[in-house]
Scaffold this active site. Structure first.
Site, PDB file in Angstrom:
ATOM      1  CB  ILE A  71      -1.015   0.049   1.177  1.00 20.20           C
ATOM      2  CG1 ILE A  71      -0.316  -0.022   2.541  1.00 20.20           C
ATOM      3  CG2 ILE A  71      -2.058  -1.047   1.041  1.00 20.20           C
ATOM      4  CD1 ILE A  71      -1.237   0.330   3.713  1.00 20.20           C
ATOM      5  CB  ALA A  94      -2.747  -2.772   9.873  1.00 20.03           C
ATOM      6  CB  SER A  96      -2.622  -6.500  13.042  1.00 25.30           C
ATOM      7  OG  SER A  96      -2.268  -7.867  12.945  1.00 25.30           O
ATOM      8  CB  THR A 136      -7.787  -0.951  16.846  1.00 31.13           C
ATOM      9  OG1 THR A 136      -7.688  -1.477  18.171  1.00 31.13           O
ATOM     10  CG2 THR A 136      -6.610  -0.007  16.654  1.00 31.13           C
ATOM     11  CG  ASP A 137     -10.596  -1.699  21.418  1.00 29.94           C
ATOM     12  OD1 ASP A 137      -9.527  -2.044  20.882  1.00 29.94           O
ATOM     13  OD2 ASP A 137     -11.236  -2.447  22.194  1.00 29.94           O
ATOM     14  CD  GLU A 138      -5.002  -2.988  20.742  1.00 34.09           C
ATOM     15  OE1 GLU A 138      -3.823  -2.693  20.971  1.00 34.09           O
ATOM     16  OE2 GLU A 138      -5.375  -4.136  20.440  1.00 34.09           O
ATOM     17  CE1 TYR A 161      -2.361  -2.519  15.117  1.00 30.57           C
ATOM     18  CE2 TYR A 161      -3.299  -2.543  17.334  1.00 30.57           C
ATOM     19  CZ  TYR A 161      -3.460  -2.655  15.965  1.00 30.57           C
ATOM     20  OH  TYR A 161      -4.712  -2.908  15.433  1.00 30.57           O
ATOM     21  CE  LYS A 165      -5.302   0.324  12.693  1.00 34.79           C
ATOM     22  NZ  LYS A 165      -5.521  -0.100  11.278  1.00 34.79           N
ATOM     23  CG  ASP A 283       1.925  -7.263  32.451  1.00 31.39           C
ATOM     24  OD1 ASP A 283       1.386  -7.729  31.427  1.00 31.39           O
ATOM     25  OD2 ASP A 283       1.331  -6.512  33.253  1.00 31.39           O
ATOM     26  N   GLY A 286       3.793  -1.612  28.952  1.00 26.95           N
ATOM     27  CA  GLY A 286       2.715  -0.708  28.502  1.00 26.95           C
ATOM     28  C   GLY A 286       1.380  -1.411  28.319  1.00 26.95           C
TER      29      GLY A 286
HETATM   30  P1  NAD Z   1      -3.682  -9.302  10.015  1.00 23.85           P
HETATM   31  O1  NAD Z   1      -2.324  -9.039  10.587  1.00 23.85           O
HETATM   32  O2  NAD Z   1      -4.288 -10.664  10.168  1.00 23.85           O
HETATM   33  O3  NAD Z   1      -3.669  -8.990   8.442  1.00 23.85           O
HETATM   34  C1  NAD Z   1      -3.055  -7.857   7.909  1.00 23.85           C
HETATM   35  C2  NAD Z   1      -2.987  -8.023   6.389  1.00 23.85           C
HETATM   36  O4  NAD Z   1      -2.403  -6.835   5.837  1.00 23.85           O
HETATM   37  C3  NAD Z   1      -2.125  -9.197   5.932  1.00 23.85           C
HETATM   38  O5  NAD Z   1      -2.771  -9.889   4.888  1.00 23.85           O
HETATM   39  C4  NAD Z   1      -0.855  -8.519   5.411  1.00 23.85           C
HETATM   40  O6  NAD Z   1      -0.198  -9.259   4.384  1.00 23.85           O
HETATM   41  C5  NAD Z   1      -1.410  -7.202   4.886  1.00 23.85           C
HETATM   42  N1  NAD Z   1      -0.385  -6.133   4.840  1.00 23.85           N
HETATM   43  C6  NAD Z   1       0.477  -5.773   5.825  1.00 23.85           C
HETATM   44  N2  NAD Z   1       1.263  -4.776   5.406  1.00 23.85           N
HETATM   45  C7  NAD Z   1       0.858  -4.470   4.147  1.00 23.85           C
HETATM   46  C8  NAD Z   1       1.277  -3.502   3.187  1.00 23.85           C
HETATM   47  N3  NAD Z   1       2.264  -2.646   3.448  1.00 23.85           N
HETATM   48  N4  NAD Z   1       0.650  -3.470   1.988  1.00 23.85           N
HETATM   49  C9  NAD Z   1      -0.354  -4.338   1.698  1.00 23.85           C
HETATM   50  N5  NAD Z   1      -0.775  -5.275   2.562  1.00 23.85           N
HETATM   51  C10 NAD Z   1      -0.179  -5.337   3.767  1.00 23.85           C
HETATM   52  O7  NAD Z   1      -4.631  -8.180  10.626  1.00 23.85           O
HETATM   53  P2  NAD Z   1      -6.144  -8.263  11.105  1.00 23.85           P
HETATM   54  O8  NAD Z   1      -6.191  -8.773  12.495  1.00 23.85           O
HETATM   55  O9  NAD Z   1      -6.945  -8.923  10.048  1.00 23.85           O
HETATM   56  O10 NAD Z   1      -6.499  -6.713  11.161  1.00 23.85           O
HETATM   57  C11 NAD Z   1      -7.030  -6.029  10.010  1.00 23.85           C
HETATM   58  C12 NAD Z   1      -7.270  -4.586  10.377  1.00 23.85           C
HETATM   59  O11 NAD Z   1      -8.201  -4.502  11.446  1.00 23.85           O
HETATM   60  C13 NAD Z   1      -6.009  -3.838  10.840  1.00 23.85           C
HETATM   61  O12 NAD Z   1      -6.037  -2.540  10.318  1.00 23.85           O
HETATM   62  C14 NAD Z   1      -6.148  -3.829  12.358  1.00 23.85           C
HETATM   63  O13 NAD Z   1      -5.495  -2.708  12.908  1.00 23.85           O
HETATM   64  C15 NAD Z   1      -7.647  -3.727  12.509  1.00 23.85           C
HETATM   65  N6  NAD Z   1      -8.213  -4.284  13.747  1.00 23.85           N
HETATM   66  C16 NAD Z   1      -7.886  -5.544  14.162  1.00 23.85           C
HETATM   67  C17 NAD Z   1      -8.459  -6.069  15.313  1.00 23.85           C
HETATM   68  C18 NAD Z   1      -8.156  -7.485  15.765  1.00 23.85           C
HETATM   69  O14 NAD Z   1      -8.626  -7.878  16.847  1.00 23.85           O
HETATM   70  N7  NAD Z   1      -7.439  -8.278  15.014  1.00 23.85           N
HETATM   71  C19 NAD Z   1      -9.347  -5.306  16.067  1.00 23.85           C
HETATM   72  C20 NAD Z   1      -9.657  -4.001  15.615  1.00 23.85           C
HETATM   73  C21 NAD Z   1      -9.094  -3.523  14.454  1.00 23.85           C
HETATM   74  P1  TYD Z   2      -3.695  -9.955  21.774  1.00 26.16           P
HETATM   75  O1  TYD Z   2      -4.418 -11.101  21.159  1.00 26.16           O
HETATM   76  O2  TYD Z   2      -2.231  -9.794  21.451  1.00 26.16           O
HETATM   77  O3  TYD Z   2      -4.521  -8.629  21.429  1.00 26.16           O
HETATM   78  P2  TYD Z   2      -4.314  -7.109  21.953  1.00 26.16           P
HETATM   79  O4  TYD Z   2      -2.998  -6.995  22.624  1.00 26.16           O
HETATM   80  O5  TYD Z   2      -4.346  -6.357  20.654  1.00 26.16           O
HETATM   81  O6  TYD Z   2      -5.471  -6.837  22.848  1.00 26.16           O
HETATM   82  O7  TYD Z   2      -3.818 -10.053  23.359  1.00 26.16           O
HETATM   83  C1  TYD Z   2      -5.079 -10.079  24.015  1.00 26.16           C
HETATM   84  C2  TYD Z   2      -4.840 -10.064  25.521  1.00 26.16           C
HETATM   85  O8  TYD Z   2      -4.162 -11.274  25.886  1.00 26.16           O
HETATM   86  C3  TYD Z   2      -3.913  -8.933  25.971  1.00 26.16           C
HETATM   87  O9  TYD Z   2      -4.359  -8.454  27.252  1.00 26.16           O
HETATM   88  C4  TYD Z   2      -2.549  -9.597  26.119  1.00 26.16           C
HETATM   89  C5  TYD Z   2      -2.918 -11.019  26.521  1.00 26.16           C
HETATM   90  N1  TYD Z   2      -1.950 -12.040  26.068  1.00 26.16           N
HETATM   91  C6  TYD Z   2      -1.359 -12.894  27.000  1.00 26.16           C
HETATM   92  O10 TYD Z   2      -1.615 -12.821  28.215  1.00 26.16           O
HETATM   93  N2  TYD Z   2      -0.490 -13.842  26.524  1.00 26.16           N
HETATM   94  C7  TYD Z   2      -0.180 -13.975  25.216  1.00 26.16           C
HETATM   95  O11 TYD Z   2       0.648 -14.851  24.849  1.00 26.16           O
HETATM   96  C8  TYD Z   2      -0.792 -13.073  24.277  1.00 26.16           C
HETATM   97  C9  TYD Z   2      -0.478 -13.162  22.812  1.00 26.16           C
HETATM   98  C10 TYD Z   2      -1.681 -12.131  24.760  1.00 26.16           C
END
Ligand code: NAD
Ligand code: TYD
Length: 348
Positions: A71, A94, A96, A136-138, A161, A165, A283, A286
């Site tokens: 991208i 992203a 992620s 994301t909510d983060e 991260y 975002k 832990d 952050g």
């Molecule tokens: P993911 O890591 O599973 O997938 C990310 C995808 O983006 C992959 O297919 C990767 O190849 C592609 N990608 C990475 N860098 C790229 C680049 N420079 N150009 C083109 N493609 C690229 O992520 P996900 O968990 O599916 O998250 C998708 C989106 O949703 C992200 O923007 C993330 O911030 C957001 N989001 C995720 C969660 C969650 O719980 N996973 C929650 C809220 C929001």
């Molecule tokens: P994660 O799936 O990495 O999502 P996010 O950090 O984006 O919320 O983690 C979810 C929760 O689980 C978070 O509080 C961190 C915790 N966690 C562990 O305790 N052990 C682990 O190995 C991982 C990956 C996450």
């Protein structure tokens, strides 16, 4: 407002959430062209969408095109928007994973900030009808024991991260304010479900428990996340695409606050494994204590509501991973193992 968009660029379509999004949308809408631009990083798997590619091989019409690319590549993005007469950009791409961003933040800055900027610039030049940023909510930082994040909660990201975002969200906001670009930002809580890369909590714990390996719980395990099934999130994004107000931000949540320990013990119980597999490890630096979403705006304006209970969704997710061990074997490549060894090796 109701848009009828037929020609869409989805970025990061081979990742967890966007592959579910593409599959669920194309299953129901035959009037669509979805161009999927994905770099195929360690987290992107083309096989997530192999059913669409197999149909194409049989010369069936799928409304789907895959383009491998970054991208950040302005020329490529501009060319794709023009060539496919794209009406809407949905930016899911992203880096992620919070832990990876702590280990090495550079790719997060490049993809999440610079990449979003490239897409915005190309979309501005092309006069796009909608730019939807999947966020994301983060970005809101952390909550205490009470309260919920609303769309008005100030941004206070705590990890590289979430900072990347939040930066992207601010750029999207600026393109709306400055250039009048029709933008929508969606902010969702923690997703789970099919195709999630096994570095994230739920699939990581499932796969470790299968092998009776220790389950690393960060700190006291009392950190709270609001879990949402990925298909409920995808439905929210679709509603925002069809009906989101230009310039709006919408929170999506699952109404399922659970501590890490609650999630991990639920997984162990469903798998019939002992709680003694749990290991409290150092832990995460952050580490946000609690996320919880007020999604009443999305409920009111978009009629969004999560439909799957966490318990049912978790059971289905475990079953999906059990039926897709070959998928797991193929995604767990060398770079995945290298990161996991470095990260967890230093934390026991
Ligand atoms: P993911 O890591 O599973 O997938 C990310 C995808 O983006 C992959 O297919 C990767 O190849 C592609 N990608 C990475 N860098 C790229 C680049 N420079 N150009 C083109 N493609 C690229 O992520 P996900 O968990 O599916 O998250 C998708 C989106 O949703 C992200 O923007 C993330 O911030 C957001 N989001 C995720 C969660 C969650 O719980 N996973 C929650 C809220 C929001
Ligand atoms: P994660 O799936 O990495 O999502 P996010 O950090 O984006 O919320 O983690 C979810 C929760 O689980 C978070 O509080 C961190 C915790 N966690 C562990 O305790 N052990 C682990 O190995 C991982 C990956 C996450």
């Amino acid at each position: 407002m109701h848009r009828r968009l037929n020609r869409i660029l989805v970025t990061g379509g081979c990742g967890f959430i966007a592959s579910n999004f593409i599959l669920s949308l194309l299953e129901r809408r035959s009037d669509l062209l979805i161009v999927n631009l994905d770099k195929l990083t360690y987290a992107g798997n083309r096989m997530n969408l192999q059913e669409l590619e197999q149909k194409q091989d049989r010369k069936q019409n799928t409304g789907y095109r895959f383009i491998q690319g970054d991208i950040i590549d302005q020329i490529l993005v501009e060319q794709l928007l023009a060539e496919h007469r794209i009406q809407a950009v949905l930016n899911f791409a992203a880096e992620s994973h919070v832990d990876r961003s702590i280990h090495d933040s550079a790719p997060f800055i490049a993809t999440n900030i610079q990449g979003t900027h490239t897409l915005l610039e190309a979309a501005r030049k092309a006069g796009i009808e909608l730019f939807l940023q999947v966020s994301t909510d983060e970005v809101y930082g952390t909550l205490g024991p009470e309260g919920l994040f609303t769309e008005e909660t100030p941004l206070a990201p705590n990890s590289p991260y979430s900072a990347s975002k939040a930066s992207a969200d601010l750029l999207v906001r600026a393109y709306h304010e400055t250039y009048g670009m029709p933008t929508v930002i969606t902010r969702c809580s923690n997703n789970y479900g099919p195709f999630q890369f096994p570095e994230k909590l739920i699939p990581l714990m499932i796969t470790l428990a299968w092998e009776d390996k220790p389950l690393p719980v960060y700190g006291d395990g009392a950190n709270v996340r609001d879990w949402i099934h990925v298909l409920d999130h995808c439905r929210g994004v679709e509603l925002a695409m069809d009906q989101g107000r230009p310039g709006a931000i919408y929170n999506f949540g699952g109404d399922a606050e659970r501590t890490t320990l609650q999630v991990v013990t639920a997984i162990l119980d469903l798998l019939g494994k002992p709680h003694s597999l749990i290991r409290h490890v150092q832990d995460r630096p952050g580490h946000d204590r609690r996320y919880a979403m007020d999604f009443s705006l999305a409920a009111r304006e978009l009629k969004f509501a999560p439909t799957r209970s966490f318990e049912k969704g978790l059971l289905e997710t475990i079953q999906w991973y059990e039926h897709n061990r070959e998928w797991l074997r193929r995604v767990e490549d060398g770079s995945y193992r290298e990161f996991m060894n470095t990260w967890y090796g230093g934390r026991q």
